[in-house]
Design an enzyme around this catalytic site. Structure first.
Site, PDB file in Angstrom:
ATOM      1  N   LYS A  80       0.939  -1.273  -0.349  1.00  9.51           N
ATOM      2  CA  LYS A  80       0.115  -0.326  -0.222  1.00  9.51           C
ATOM      3  C   LYS A  80       0.942   1.645  -0.477  1.00  9.51           C
ATOM      4  CE  LYS A  80      -3.477   2.389   2.614  1.00  9.51           C
ATOM      5  NZ  LYS A  80      -4.668   2.690   3.945  1.00  9.51           N
ATOM      6  N   SER A 155      -9.112   3.444   2.428  1.00 14.84           N
ATOM      7  CA  SER A 155      -7.821   4.030   1.311  1.00 14.84           C
ATOM      8  C   SER A 155      -7.309   3.052   1.564  1.00 14.84           C
ATOM      9  CB  SER A 155      -6.668   4.306   2.519  1.00 14.84           C
ATOM     10  OG  SER A 155      -6.470   4.324   3.778  1.00 14.84           O
ATOM     11  N   SER A 179      -9.998   1.395   6.919  1.00  7.71           N
ATOM     12  CA  SER A 179      -9.489   1.419   5.516  1.00  7.71           C
ATOM     13  C   SER A 179      -8.732   0.149   4.984  1.00  7.71           C
ATOM     14  CB  SER A 179      -8.389   1.968   5.118  1.00  7.71           C
ATOM     15  OG  SER A 179      -8.954   3.787   6.018  1.00  7.71           O
TER      16      SER A 179
END
Length: 476
Positions: A80, A155, A179
């Site tokens: 990520k 996210s 997220s």
């Protein structure tokens, strides 16, 4: 079954058993990324194919010598884009960070590399990781695996889409306000927010107060989630609040006693949370699967006013997020390159006093104690993973839900704050689709440090939800 269709657990066995080589695995995933990623923009900063194949050859040579690095030996992994991986840009989705290339791996990345993964690139994230919709001015918008006109969530949106589209065998992410859970639910995969401290973060500027966010695993199966958590988790002395109980998460997930499990269904908190039509219905279908396994599921009132919890959340969030944004505003020229929602977070915290923050900490403590009281009569709690279905990718965030105005850019995700504030383990499990084919997930929340029991419950659920889990995205 093709290589990219294998679960991460099955892929690891195939690599170690010699059924496939690490080079073949890398070739298969690079081909898949080339074919599918341009439409969905899940993986960014993809590394050179020649470089990655050389690394795969090195992994094959190790196996030929009888040496395995671990469960992830030879697996492609994309990190990520909030976490550091040496030699690959960490942009945070911000134009201000477009050219930042770290020279040190973050702790989670160190652990995954030590287990043998090959980092192929990054997964896309919103700017500074803010907002449950993955878009930014560096790489663009990540699009939902089941409908490319819709949001992937966030996210960890790039991670969830990469999993669903078979661009990665397993994925890492992080969770501050849902997220790991929201994008998992919106892409029909599993995403787990571990207990606070289970997966320590390093390096960090502050190891004491900044404790709402946590890194964690995502997978297409619960076993994959558990195996990746086993790699990521473990005490580190540089993270003084990290958990040191020695749980390894590699045991047998089967055999959980569902008949003695009591699940409290919090729903929409007795009408407090605005929900789009159909979300509660599809989540209740998921709960009926648990009932079919013998779990006792019953509606449960939160038992404490919800609005003060939201206000407590706002104080904590603005204090922690503003600290992230502040260094970028030391140069006033940067303001024009920071998205409005991030600037709003910063402005909200400018007049925050230490007394107000400590008062919010007292309120958070009281809320945690209240959550403990719910676990006196229930083993797990359940909530929807989102209050809206995946919305149009061009929309920044939902302004209204069923006529109720959302007064902040993140209030439409209020449903995820309860596990976060209490530091409890929580996993998003797929529950079904609406008439448009858009996915939804259900949050299952466990007791403090009850990560293993939560994974066992999710595994039992998975066996009863194959009708949902076998429904693949159109691109697959």
């Amino acid at each position: 079954m093709s290589i990219v269709e294998l679960s991460a657990h099955a892929l690891s066995r195939a690599i170690h058993g010699g059924q496939v080589s690490c080079r073949e695995v890398m070739q298969a995933y690079l081909h898949r990324i080339e074919a599918v990623n341009p439409r969905h923009q899940a993986i960014v900063s993809l590394q050179s194919g020649d470089l990655l194949l050389r690394q795969a050859d090195e992994r094959d040579a190790q196996l030929a010598r009888g040496a395995s690095m671990g469960w992830m030996h030879g697996m492609p992994q994309a990190i990520k884009d909030l976490a550091n991986a040496t030699g690959i840009p960490t942009t945070l989705g911000s134009p201000l960070m477009r050219h930042f290339v770290p020279q040190e791996d973050g702790l989670m990345v160190q652990r995954m590399k030590a287990a043998g993964c090959i980092v192929v690139g990054k997964t896309n994230t919103p700017e500074f990781g803010l907002g449950s919709h993955t878009f930014n001015d560096v790489f663009g918008t990540t699009r939902n695996a089941y409908d490319a006109t819709r949001s992937a969530g966030g996210s960890s949106g790039g991670a969830a889409v990469a999993l669903a589209l078979r661009l990665l065998p397993v994925a890492d992410g992080s969770d501050f306000m849902g997220s790991l859970r929201n994008p998992a639910g919106w892409n029909n995969v599993f995403g787990m927010r571990p207990s606070q401290g289970r997966v320590p973060m390093w390096p960090v500027q502050d190891a004491w107060v900044n404790q709402l966010g946590t890194e964690g695993p995502m997978g297409r199966t619960v076993q994959d989630v558990a195996q990746l958590l086993a790699v990521q988790a473990g005490f580190d002395p540089r993270a003084p609040l990290s958990i040191a109980d020695g749980e390894d998460f590699t045991g047998a997930l089967a055999g959980f006693d569902c008949k003695n499990s009591r699940i409290g269904w919090l729903g929409d908190l007795s009408g407090y949370l605005a929900m789009e039509p159909g979300i509660l219905d599809v989540c209740e279908q998921g709960l009926r699967r648990l009932e079919s396994l013998g779990c006792a599921v019953a509606p449960l009132a939160l038992g404490t006013p919800a609005e003060p919890i939201w206000q407590t959340w706002l104080v904590w969030r603005k204090a922690l997020v503003a600290a992230r944004i502040a260094p970028f505003l030391l140069n006033p020229k940067n303001r024009a390159q920071i998205k409005p929602e991030a600037l709003w977070e910063y402005e909200q915290a400018r007049n925050l006093t230490g007394t107000e923050f400590l008062r919010a900490s007292v309120q958070r403590t009281s809320f945690y104690q209240h959550m403990l009281s719910l676990f006196e009569t229930h083993d797990f709690l359940a909530l929807p993973v989102a209050q809206v279905w995946p919305f149009a990718a061009e929309q920044r965030w939902p302004r209204h839900i069923n006529g109720v105005e959302m007064d902040t850019y993140h209030r439409w995700m209020e449903v995820v704050i309860y596990a976060t504030l209490a530091g409890l383990p929580c996993i998003s499990v797929p529950v079904g689709f609406d008439a448009r084919g858009l996915p939804m997930g259900l949050q299952l929340i466990g007791r403090p440090h009850g990560d293993w029991a939560l994974l066992q419950l999710a595994y039992a659920y998975e066996q009863a939800a194959q009708d949902v889990l076998t429904r693949q995205p159109p691109a697959v």
